[in-house]
Design a protein around this motif. Structure first.
Motif, PDB file in Angstrom:
ATOM      1  N   GLY A 123      -4.302   0.542  -1.772  1.00  0.00           N
ATOM      2  CA  GLY A 123      -3.235  -0.451  -2.635  1.00  0.00           C
ATOM      3  C   GLY A 123      -3.518  -1.507  -2.830  1.00  0.00           C
ATOM      4  N   HIS A 124      -2.735  -2.722  -3.278  1.00  0.00           N
ATOM      5  CA  HIS A 124      -3.488  -4.453  -3.771  1.00  0.00           C
ATOM      6  C   HIS A 124      -3.446  -5.471  -2.440  1.00  0.00           C
ATOM      7  CE1 HIS A 124      -2.040  -1.673  -7.551  1.00  0.00           C
ATOM      8  NE2 HIS A 124      -2.939  -1.817  -7.569  1.00  0.00           N
ATOM      9  N   ALA A 125      -4.102  -5.930  -3.091  1.00  0.00           N
ATOM     10  CA  ALA A 125      -4.657  -6.832  -2.272  1.00  0.00           C
ATOM     11  C   ALA A 125      -5.114  -8.570  -2.807  1.00  0.00           C
ATOM     12  CB  ALA A 125      -5.537  -6.878  -0.711  1.00  0.00           C
ATOM     13  N   GLU A 126      -4.842  -9.665  -2.079  1.00  0.00           N
ATOM     14  CA  GLU A 126      -5.407 -10.891  -2.804  1.00  0.00           C
ATOM     15  C   GLU A 126      -6.851 -11.488  -1.360  1.00  0.00           C
ATOM     16  OE1 GLU A 126      -3.117 -15.152  -3.977  1.00  0.00           O
ATOM     17  OE2 GLU A 126      -2.392 -13.076  -4.867  1.00  0.00           O
ATOM     18  N   VAL A 127      -6.986 -12.483  -2.814  1.00  0.00           N
ATOM     19  CA  VAL A 127      -8.382 -13.123  -1.334  1.00  0.00           C
ATOM     20  C   VAL A 127      -7.460 -14.321  -1.476  1.00  0.00           C
ATOM     21  CG1 VAL A 127     -10.509 -14.455  -1.773  1.00  0.00           C
ATOM     22  CG2 VAL A 127     -10.205 -12.416  -3.088  1.00  0.00           C
ATOM     23  N   GLU A 128      -7.665 -14.391  -0.041  1.00  0.00           N
ATOM     24  CA  GLU A 128      -7.315 -15.782   0.466  1.00  0.00           C
ATOM     25  C   GLU A 128      -7.997 -16.774   1.176  1.00  0.00           C
ATOM     26  OE1 GLU A 128      -2.645 -14.948   3.446  1.00  0.00           O
ATOM     27  OE2 GLU A 128      -4.860 -15.353   4.928  1.00  0.00           O
ATOM     28  N   ALA A 129      -8.832 -16.446   1.050  1.00  0.00           N
ATOM     29  CA  ALA A 129      -9.819 -17.437   1.456  1.00  0.00           C
ATOM     30  C   ALA A 129     -11.479 -16.355   1.521  1.00  0.00           C
ATOM     31  CB  ALA A 129     -10.157 -17.793   3.200  1.00  0.00           C
ATOM     32  N   SER A 130     -12.684 -17.391   1.160  1.00  0.00           N
ATOM     33  CA  SER A 130     -14.122 -16.536  -0.073  1.00  0.00           C
ATOM     34  C   SER A 130     -14.575 -17.467   1.040  1.00  0.00           C
ATOM     35  CB  SER A 130     -14.141 -16.446  -1.140  1.00  0.00           C
ATOM     36  OG  SER A 130     -15.047 -15.983  -1.726  1.00  0.00           O
ATOM     37  N   CYS A 154      -7.485  -7.857  -5.835  1.00  0.00           N
ATOM     38  CA  CYS A 154      -7.631  -6.050  -5.880  1.00  0.00           C
ATOM     39  C   CYS A 154      -7.151  -5.522  -5.773  1.00  0.00           C
ATOM     40  CB  CYS A 154      -8.901  -6.284  -5.253  1.00  0.00           C
ATOM     41  SG  CYS A 154     -10.287  -8.233  -5.494  1.00  0.00           S
ATOM     42  N   TYR A 155      -7.641  -3.902  -5.962  1.00  0.00           N
ATOM     43  CA  TYR A 155      -6.628  -2.250  -5.346  1.00  0.00           C
ATOM     44  C   TYR A 155      -8.201  -2.291  -5.380  1.00  0.00           C
ATOM     45  CZ  TYR A 155      -6.392   2.445  -6.370  1.00  0.00           C
ATOM     46  OH  TYR A 155      -5.780   3.808  -5.720  1.00  0.00           O
ATOM     47  N   PHE A 175       0.983  -1.130   0.215  1.00  0.00           N
ATOM     48  CA  PHE A 175       0.162  -0.520   0.373  1.00  0.00           C
ATOM     49  C   PHE A 175       0.855   1.533   0.055  1.00  0.00           C
ATOM     50  CE2 PHE A 175       0.513  -1.697   4.304  1.00  0.00           C
ATOM     51  CZ  PHE A 175       1.444  -0.477   4.717  1.00  0.00           C
ATOM     52  N   ALA A 176       0.203   2.662  -0.400  1.00  0.00           N
ATOM     53  CA  ALA A 176       1.431   3.371  -0.397  1.00  0.00           C
ATOM     54  C   ALA A 176       0.326   4.283   0.775  1.00  0.00           C
ATOM     55  CB  ALA A 176       0.498   3.961  -1.904  1.00  0.00           C
ATOM     56  N   GLY A 221       2.470   0.100  -8.247  1.00  0.00           N
ATOM     57  CA  GLY A 221       3.005   1.213  -7.147  1.00  0.00           C
ATOM     58  C   GLY A 221       2.703   2.628  -7.734  1.00  0.00           C
ATOM     59  N   GLU A 222       2.995   3.041  -8.270  1.00  0.00           N
ATOM     60  CA  GLU A 222       2.527   4.400  -9.001  1.00  0.00           C
ATOM     61  C   GLU A 222       0.920   4.539  -8.983  1.00  0.00           C
ATOM     62  OE1 GLU A 222       4.598   2.617 -10.503  1.00  0.00           O
ATOM     63  OE2 GLU A 222       5.790   3.455 -11.424  1.00  0.00           O
ATOM     64  N   VAL A 223      -0.539   3.758  -9.062  1.00  0.00           N
ATOM     65  CA  VAL A 223      -0.742   3.936  -9.068  1.00  0.00           C
ATOM     66  C   VAL A 223      -1.690   3.937  -7.789  1.00  0.00           C
ATOM     67  CG1 VAL A 223      -3.208   2.638  -9.345  1.00  0.00           C
ATOM     68  CG2 VAL A 223      -1.576   2.415 -11.495  1.00  0.00           C
ATOM     69  N   ALA A 224      -1.325   3.176  -7.052  1.00  0.00           N
ATOM     70  CA  ALA A 224      -1.098   3.063  -5.326  1.00  0.00           C
ATOM     71  C   ALA A 224      -0.785   4.497  -4.738  1.00  0.00           C
ATOM     72  CB  ALA A 224      -0.718   2.204  -4.225  1.00  0.00           C
ATOM     73  N   LEU A 225      -0.142   4.935  -5.264  1.00  0.00           N
ATOM     74  CA  LEU A 225       0.283   6.310  -4.510  1.00  0.00           C
ATOM     75  C   LEU A 225      -0.269   7.351  -5.702  1.00  0.00           C
ATOM     76  CD1 LEU A 225       4.517   5.247  -5.145  1.00  0.00           C
ATOM     77  CD2 LEU A 225       2.969   6.920  -3.174  1.00  0.00           C
ATOM     78  N   LEU A 226      -0.071   7.643  -6.451  1.00  0.00           N
ATOM     79  CA  LEU A 226      -1.615   9.000  -7.112  1.00  0.00           C
ATOM     80  C   LEU A 226      -2.517   8.679  -7.655  1.00  0.00           C
ATOM     81  CD1 LEU A 226       1.810   9.417  -9.836  1.00  0.00           C
ATOM     82  CD2 LEU A 226       1.757  10.673  -6.967  1.00  0.00           C
ATOM     83  N   ARG A 227      -2.876   7.633  -8.214  1.00  0.00           N
ATOM     84  CA  ARG A 227      -4.365   7.441  -8.553  1.00  0.00           C
ATOM     85  C   ARG A 227      -5.096   8.410  -7.408  1.00  0.00           C
ATOM     86  NH1 ARG A 227      -7.492   6.912 -13.130  1.00  0.00           N
ATOM     87  NH2 ARG A 227      -9.384   6.420 -12.404  1.00  0.00           N
ATOM     88  N   PRO A 228      -5.280   7.917  -5.994  1.00  0.00           N
ATOM     89  CA  PRO A 228      -6.279   8.666  -5.089  1.00  0.00           C
ATOM     90  C   PRO A 228      -5.896  10.752  -5.276  1.00  0.00           C
ATOM     91  CG  PRO A 228      -5.740   7.044  -4.443  1.00  0.00           C
ATOM     92  CD  PRO A 228      -4.869   6.911  -5.562  1.00  0.00           C
TER      93      PRO A 228
END
Length: 365
Positions: A74-81, A92-93, A39-40, A144-151
């Motif tokens: 930032g970005h994350a991955e589904v670990e359990a659903s 997911c972002y 995460f940024a 990284g650039e997306v997490a930092l600058l997009r919001p």
């Protein structure tokens, strides 16, 4: 694996602790557990903490007992659903706690993403509750650039859009404080893209003057203590990313009735905040990006519609990210740090305002 999250004292943001939690418990029906990859962290996240009570940012990831968990992008991955339509391995972002894991309750599930339908987030701004699917096989090169600058860019675009709708309140000069901050830089870029843009001036500390000036995003950059060199007779609009009451007062006293509008956005100088009562000129107005987004998401002719708004932002974003990373003066370098101790140190560095404006913090536990 045991989970960890960074908590800060709500009444003293300099106090932090790492809290362990059980990250192995299976999600309840309808829930998913995601492992947060990275995460940024920017001055924008400090604004979330400073306005945690007033703007309800502490409610997204409750901590209790006087502590708060600052939201991050930032970005994350589904670990359990335990939720139909969300599969293990999906990336997911979106908006996360400063933690190793997050537990969400997806609703409104579609091809592009979903919303968190957790009860405690039901009345919070929808823009923070949406999560975007990352397509399988998509390149992770610029995450990284997306997490930092997009919001930050979305906020900047909405500020520029708001001012354009208001014809800059008649101002011929737009003054931005904290000119080296990433949100201010993005706002300056958006303002300069308008064919009818007023003159854009940045104000910053003497130590950051060379950096902000060298990017050529502003028509002029001044040091805070040289404010008096700007013409007091020219109708001016102030966009305040610093939150420094002393400089805000200096701006209002310099232009007085020639100050067309005073727009409060952020608090990079959070220790210099104070009451704005008794200022000459217009009363400062707080800009809340989700409100402008909601208004502009309305169907035409009142707004652009949701799809139209996102198309306009995306088109502008492509130009900005290219300028930041591949332009004639690329100015963003990722600074990746890992581990609980590194995250605490990065947080305190940003809180003190001592970070390098040319570097973007990407953190992970």
């Amino acid at each position: 694996m045991n989970g960890q999250r960074l908590l800060v004292r709500r009444d003293d943001l300099t106090q932090t602790r790492i809290e362990p939690f059980d990250a192995n418990a299976p999600p309840a029906p309808g829930q998913v557990r995601l492992r947060i990859e990275h995460f940024a962290f920017t001055a924008n996240n400090i604004t979330y903490a400073v306005f945690g009570e007033a703007m309800h940012y502490w409610r997204f990831f409750p901590a209790g007992d006087g502590w708060g968990c600052i939201p991050v992008w930032g970005h994350a991955e589904v670990e359990a659903s335990a939720c139909d339509g969300i599969v293990v391995g999906q990336r997911c972002y979106g908006y996360w706690p400063m933690a190793t894991h997050a537990l969400l309750e997806p609703v409104a599930i579609g091809n592009e993403g979903f919303a968190d339908g957790s009860a405690h987030r039901a009345d919070l701004p929808v823009v923070y509750n949406r999560y975007q699917r990352v397509a399988s096989g998509a390149s992770e090169q610029h995450e990284g650039e997306v997490a930092l600058l997009r919001p930050l860019f979305v906020t900047a675009w909405l500020i520029a859009d708001f001012l354009q709708q208001a014809s800059d309140f008649g101002a011929r000069m737009l003054l931005l404080s904290s000119a080296s901050s990433k949100t201010a830089l993005a706002t300056a870029w958006c303002l300069r893209q308008r064919p009818d843009s007023a003159r854009v001036v940045g104000a910053t500390s003497p130590t950051r003057l060379p950096f902000a000036s060298g990017l050529r995003l502003y028509d002029e950059v001044i040091a805070y203590d040289t404010l008096a060199t700007l013409p007091a007779s020219e109708p001016t609009l102030y966009i305040d990313f610093a939150g420094d009451i002393g400089f805000r007062r200096a701006v209002h006293e310099h232009w007085r009735d020639r100050l067309a509008y005073s727009c409060a956005v952020g608090v990079t100088h959070h220790t210099a905040m104070g009451a704005s009562g008794g200022l000459p000129g217009p009363k400062p107005q707080f800009f809340f990006a989700p409100t402008q987004m909601q208004q502009r998401s309305a169907p035409p002719p009142q707004g652009l519609g949701r799809a139209g708004l996102m198309q306009a932002i995306d088109a502008s974003w492509a130009g900005f990210i290219g300028h930041a990373t591949q332009g004639t003066i690329p100015w963003l370098t990722l600074d990746r740090r890992r581990g609980a101790g590194a995250i605490q140190a990065a947080y305190l560095e940003t809180l003190r305002g001592s970070g390098d404006p040319a570097r973007g913090l990407m953190l992970s536990f």
